[in-house]
Design a protein around this motif. Structure first.
Motif, PDB file in Angstrom:
ATOM      1  N   ASN A   1     -11.314 -10.854   8.093  1.00  0.00           N
ATOM      2  CA  ASN A   1     -10.459 -10.233   9.107  1.00  0.00           C
ATOM      3  C   ASN A   1     -10.498 -11.044  10.399  1.00  0.00           C
ATOM      4  OD1 ASN A   1     -11.716  -7.205   7.862  1.00  0.00           O
ATOM      5  ND2 ASN A   1      -9.629  -7.891   7.620  1.00  0.00           N
TER       6      ASN A   1
ATOM      7  N   ASP B   1       1.731  -5.125   7.633  1.00  0.00           N
ATOM      8  CA  ASP B   1       1.691  -3.707   7.962  1.00  0.00           C
ATOM      9  C   ASP B   1       3.005  -3.336   8.622  1.00  0.00           C
ATOM     10  OD1 ASP B   1       0.837  -1.195   8.310  1.00  0.00           O
ATOM     11  OD2 ASP B   1      -0.508  -1.628   9.990  1.00  0.00           O
TER      12      ASP B   1
ATOM     13  N   GLN C   1       4.487   0.191   0.812  1.00  0.00           N
ATOM     14  CA  GLN C   1       4.258  -1.217   0.509  1.00  0.00           C
ATOM     15  C   GLN C   1       5.155  -1.665  -0.649  1.00  0.00           C
ATOM     16  OE1 GLN C   1       2.432  -2.595   2.712  1.00  0.00           O
ATOM     17  NE2 GLN C   1       2.681  -4.652   1.880  1.00  0.00           N
TER      18      GLN C   1
ATOM     19  N   GLU D   1      -0.924 -10.050   2.819  1.00  0.00           N
ATOM     20  CA  GLU D   1      -1.659  -8.913   2.242  1.00  0.00           C
ATOM     21  C   GLU D   1      -0.704  -7.889   1.630  1.00  0.00           C
ATOM     22  OE1 GLU D   1      -4.840  -7.329   4.577  1.00  0.00           O
ATOM     23  OE2 GLU D   1      -4.990  -9.206   5.684  1.00  0.00           O
TER      24      GLU D   1
ATOM     25  N   THR E   1      -0.569  -6.284  -1.196  1.00  0.00           N
ATOM     26  CA  THR E   1      -0.929  -5.219  -2.135  1.00  0.00           C
ATOM     27  C   THR E   1      -1.910  -4.225  -1.553  1.00  0.00           C
ATOM     28  OG1 THR E   1      -2.632  -6.626  -3.076  1.00  0.00           O
ATOM     29  CG2 THR E   1      -0.506  -6.624  -4.164  1.00  0.00           C
ATOM     30  N   SER E   2      -2.124  -4.260  -0.224  1.00  0.00           N
ATOM     31  CA  SER E   2      -3.044  -3.275   0.340  1.00  0.00           C
ATOM     32  C   SER E   2      -2.442  -1.890   0.111  1.00  0.00           C
ATOM     33  CB  SER E   2      -3.262  -3.538   1.830  1.00  0.00           C
ATOM     34  OG  SER E   2      -2.036  -3.550   2.489  1.00  0.00           O
TER      35      SER E   2
ATOM     36  N   GLU F   1      -1.000  -2.804  -8.912  1.00  0.00           N
ATOM     37  CA  GLU F   1      -1.532  -4.145  -8.674  1.00  0.00           C
ATOM     38  C   GLU F   1      -1.230  -5.027  -9.887  1.00  0.00           C
ATOM     39  OE1 GLU F   1      -3.451  -5.504  -6.021  1.00  0.00           O
ATOM     40  OE2 GLU F   1      -3.272  -7.343  -7.215  1.00  0.00           O
TER      41      GLU F   1
ATOM     42  N   SER G   1      -4.420 -12.710   1.015  1.00  0.00           N
ATOM     43  CA  SER G   1      -4.987 -11.582   0.278  1.00  0.00           C
ATOM     44  C   SER G   1      -6.488 -11.470   0.498  1.00  0.00           C
ATOM     45  CB  SER G   1      -4.716 -11.776  -1.217  1.00  0.00           C
ATOM     46  OG  SER G   1      -5.329 -10.772  -1.960  1.00  0.00           O
ATOM     47  N   HIS G   2      -6.985 -10.241   0.310  1.00  0.00           N
ATOM     48  CA  HIS G   2      -8.433 -10.030   0.298  1.00  0.00           C
ATOM     49  C   HIS G   2      -8.892  -9.655  -1.093  1.00  0.00           C
ATOM     50  CE1 HIS G   2      -9.196 -10.363   4.524  1.00  0.00           C
ATOM     51  NE2 HIS G   2      -8.264  -9.479   4.819  1.00  0.00           N
TER      52      HIS G   2
END
Ligand code: ATP
Ligand code: MG
Lengths: 306, 536
Positions: free
Chosen positions: A40, A86, A138, A157, A159-160, A167, A188-189
């Protein structure tokens, strides 16, 4: 034109006293899915915004389709679709209406693909967007971007909030787009997602690129863990490429060994252990999780992978 | 864990996140009273001058705007009258802002969910919000009373007035708390609150002019019915706002108990899954986003103007009945029409100025909507398409300009039409439309201000509302306080002319406002092209 759709070199950006980017490098080739990772605040979103001409770099260079993203923003944008990390959709509009509007922004929408994606993502397009759950919101952004014929997908990001089933759908759809030759920059995370999709990854930390390459490349540069029980004491002292050696004896007087070895040193290490009479032996290759944790936490052994 | 567990925690959080706004409101309202008090006290420094104040007002016409203020021949009464307009709108808006902030707004942004998941009871946020907002309006009321005492108004009367003002605020705290349970969005809560404030204000105005029992139907009227500085002053009407406050809060709690967090009593419908051809165009989308606001402001403005306009004949009668003024006008030997014109033009100019303020408030709010676009990342997505930044903003501004024109035109037509009907003289329609057009430069200058802020100082957008407040206050209070013309002209609402209906517009003022406004708009476009998106 070169095959680098994205070419970023020594990029710098500060916000007041915060240094967001501190000499970041990134190259994305045509046709690849490029995983873009970092803890982050590492600067992923900032990099993407500079790449889209939304923010202006303070230093270094960024090229998109060979052009200048700040000066030629409007022309370059006709070839890509962007999903921000977001986004709050228009609260009074339905999901389906949002898809149409977003898709209009991204380019030409493929009607049959739109219908197919809504179905595959199991989305109710007649619900107002303010009544959607986070995951469903999303999905709206994703459907809109994936239903267009853009050459490049920039996904921050994406697919948060998606559940594991969705997914899975996301990974399938992006895989299909890659087959068709679409280039994807995927921040991505989620390690599984990156492992399943990415041809190459770049890991950044504190505004700098820590490492970049294929996952195999990255693995090649990380240590394997070796555990063994031998009859005699192995002669490990001074072996090149072997570190963190710990030895002890068990109840029956045998020697317990624990060490970590560079990829090239594993064979020699096992040879030495063999000479000492192996009772048990386990060699654990670095897991992806270890890899990322090392990179995220700033383990310098990885820097060599560049 | 009880349902009110954590009221202390919640109040602490609400205070920490919202103390700036709260203090700003209290200080601003008391500040206006201090300003009013000091200027009036200097201007009316002898009992004779104070006694002459009522006559200078032009009779009963003023009751439409400020209510029937008792004791206009005392210093306190003069203060109350001068403060009347600020109180009528400032206090309800303060109550709405403070209450909505920690109820529906926090809920809408999901902040409340986070807290309720922690150890905070279900009712605690509502209790905390009501407590803080109520304390703030009471504090403001007492401060206003104290300021009046400081400038030598009757002490008992001042306290009574301060409590009356606080009571008005309390009623709107209660109304907002209920609205926050009924509808799902902060914007709708504001809409309901403002509509009720305007309705209450209008009912009081009509009741006051007719001297009818209608004033009792309005919380604004309850303040006047204290007859604060009159010979027949009384305390008991204070019980009305207190009872209303308590009942409304009980209702809000009851409603809160009947719904889930994040939901509302009015539930949304399903709708079409495809965007129409129009909605897919940038203009269509921008219009869709502004449509509700334009309609709301146009209807609200038209209602306000229609009530004012329909009172035109009554205003003329009220003034001509006043022996001192009627004699003066009649002595001029003019016809009844000329007398009506003489009486009405300054009053109508004031009504048009109010309309201009509504239009500029809409402009500030609507351009502020671009900040919502930015914060929600919708702007990012749209700018990552084939649209230039300039094109994006121009589309939105075009809709704002159209919206402002619609609100202004509808309001002016409502005022002109009803005035013409009331006076049986059609010429008023054209005259008032022309008068409204003379206020157009005020919208241009505010458009320039907000666009420039959006381009260069997006984080400082709140500044626009501060400028609006100062400009509006100056226009309302300035002339009565005898401030110098140079200072008055700093308010766009006066720079276009102080009586546009009677004396016509000031050409130089209009040119300066338009040119500066246009330059600021251009500067805003340049700023937007150079800046980072998003700035948060
Ligand atoms: N508009 C802005 N104004 C000020 N600071 C910013 C702005 N945008 C980003 N930053 C700062 O720049 C740094 C990098 O932020 P960025 O959003 O690029 O990180 P990220 O890698 O996308 O993180 P995450 O994984 O949390 O999304 C952070 O320290 C952030 O606080
Ligand atoms: Mg990010």
């Amino acid at each position: 034109m070169s095959d680098h759709l994205i070419e970023i070199d020594g990029l710098r950006k500060t916000f007041g006293r915060t240094t967001a980017l501190d000499g970041l490098d990134l190259v994305v080739d045509r046709g690849e899915v490029h995983g873009f990772l970092g803890p982050n605040g590492a600067g992923k979103s900032t990099t993407i915004r500079i790449l889209l001409g939304l923010m202006r770099a303070d230093g270094g260079s960024a090229r998109l389709f060979g052009g200048d993203p700040w000066a030629d923003a409007v022309e370059l944008h006709s070839r890509l679709a962007y999903v921000p990390g977001d986004v709050t959709l228009w609260p009074g509009l339905t999901g389906g209406q949002c898809i149409d509007i977003l898709a209009r922004a991204h380019g030409q929408i493929d009607e049959s693909r739109r219908a197919e994606l809504i179905d595959r993502f199991d989305l109710d397009p007649s619900k107002r967007s303010r009544d959607y759950s986070k995951g469903n919101r999303q999905k709206v952004s994703l459907v809109a971007a994936l239903a267009t014929d853009s050459e490049l997908l920039v996904l921050d990001e994406p697919t948060s909030g998606l559940d594991p089933l969705m997914e899975e759908v996301f990974q399938q759809v992006v895989g299909e787009r890659r087959e068709q030759g679409t280039t994807v920059l995927l921040s991505s995370h989620i390690l599984g997602e990156v492992e399943a999709l990415a041809d190459r990854v770049s890991i950044i930390r504190a505004g700098r690129t820590v490492t970049t390459g294929t996952l195999t490349d990255l693995r090649r540069h990380t240590h394997s863990t070796v555990r063994a029980v031998t009859d005699q004491r192995p002669a490990l002292e001074g072996m090149p490429g072997v570190s963190d050696v710990e030895t002890g004896t068990d109840d029956e007087g045998r020697h317990e060994v624990h060490a970590s070895a560079e990829p090239d040193a594993v064979g020699r290490l096992v040879g030495v252990l063999h000479d000492a009479g192996i009772h048990t032996l386990t060699v654990t290759p670095p897991s992806l999780d270890d890899l990322f944790l090392q990179a995220y936490a700033g383990d310098e052994t990885l820097v060599g992978a560049r | 864990m009880s349902a009110v567990h954590g009221v202390g925690t919640m109040t602490g959080i609400a205070w920490r996140t919202g103390w700036k706004g709260l203090v700003a409101w209290v200080v601003a309202l008391i500040g206006v009273m201090v300003l009013t008090g000091s200027s009036i006290a200097a201007l009316y420094d002898t009992p004779e001058k104070v006694a002459g104040y009522a006559a200078s007002l032009g009779g009963d016409a003023i009751a439409v705007l400020n209510g029937r203020i008792a004791g206009l021949d005392t210093l306190g009464g003069v203060f109350a009258n001068e403060f009347g307009f600020v109180m009528s709108f400032g206090v309800p808006v303060m109550a709405i802002a403070l209450t909505a902030r920690h109820t529906r707004r926090d809920e809408e942004t999901g902040r409340l969910e986070l807290l309720l998941a922690a150890r905070v009871g279900r009712y605690a946020p509502l209790v905390a919000a009501a407590l803080l907002a109520s304390a703030a309006v009471v504090l403001a009321g007492l401060g206003i009373g104290a300021a009046m005492v400081a400038f030598d108004a009757d002490a008992t009367g001042s306290v009574r007035y301060g409590l009356g003002v606080a009571g008005l605020g309390l009623v709107f705290v209660g109304l907002t708390a209920v609205a926050a349970q009924v509808v799902e969005h902060n914007r709708a809560v504001w809409g309901i609150g403002l509509a009720l404030a305007v309705a209450s204000y209008l009912v009081r105005g009509v009741g006051a002019l007719q001297e009818s029992a209608l004033v009792w139907a309005s919380p604004h009227g309850w303040v006047d019915e204290l007859r604060t500085f009159g010979d027949d002053a009384r305390w008991w009407p204070l019980a009305l706002p207190l009872a209303a406050w308590a009942l409304l809060l009980v209702l809000a709690f009851w409603l809160r108990g009947r719904r889930d967090v994040g939901s509302a009593l009015v539930q949304p419908r399903r709708a079409t899954p495809r965007a129409s051809r129009a909605l897919r165009t940038p203009v269509g989308l921008a219009w869709h986003q502004q449509r509700g606001a334009v309609i709301g402001w146009a209807v609200g403005g038209a209602a306000l103007m229609a009530v004012f306009g329909s009172l035109a004949q009554e205003i003329v009668d009220a003034v001509l009945d006043n022996p001192a003024l009627g004699g003066f006008l009649g002595a001029g030997g003019g016809s009844e029409e000329q007398a009506a014109e003489l009486v009405l033009s300054p009053v109508m100019s004031t009504f048009l100025m109010m309309l201009a303020m509504l239009v500029t408030a809409y402009v500030v709010m609507a351009v502020g909507g671009l900040r919502r676009e930015e914060e929600s990342a919708r702007m990012e997505v749209e700018l990552s398409s084939r649209r230039s930044r300039g094109g994006w903003m121009a589309t939105h501004l075009a809709i704002v300009v159209v919206g402002a024109a619609v609100i202004g035109a509808v309001g002016a037509l409502a005022l002109g039409g009803t005035a013409a009907a009331s006076l049986e003289d059609d010429s008023w329609v054209g005259e008032l439309l022309a008068g409204a057009a003379a206020y157009a430069p005020t919208a241009v200058i505010f458009l320039g201000l907000v666009v420039a802020l959006f381009g260069w100082l997006p984080r400082g957008f709140g500044l626009a509302w501060a400028v609006f407040a100062v400009a509006a206050l100056l226009a309302y209070l300035g002339p009565g306080l005898g401030l110098p013309d140079a200072l008055l002209d700093a308010s766009p609402y006066l720079a276009v002319g102080q009586d546009v209906v009677g004396e016509g517009a000031s050409a130089s003022g209009a040119v300066v406002l338009t040119v500066v406004g246009a330059a600021l708009v251009a500067a805003g476009f340049v700023g937007l092209r150079r800046r980072d998106v998003p700035v948060r």
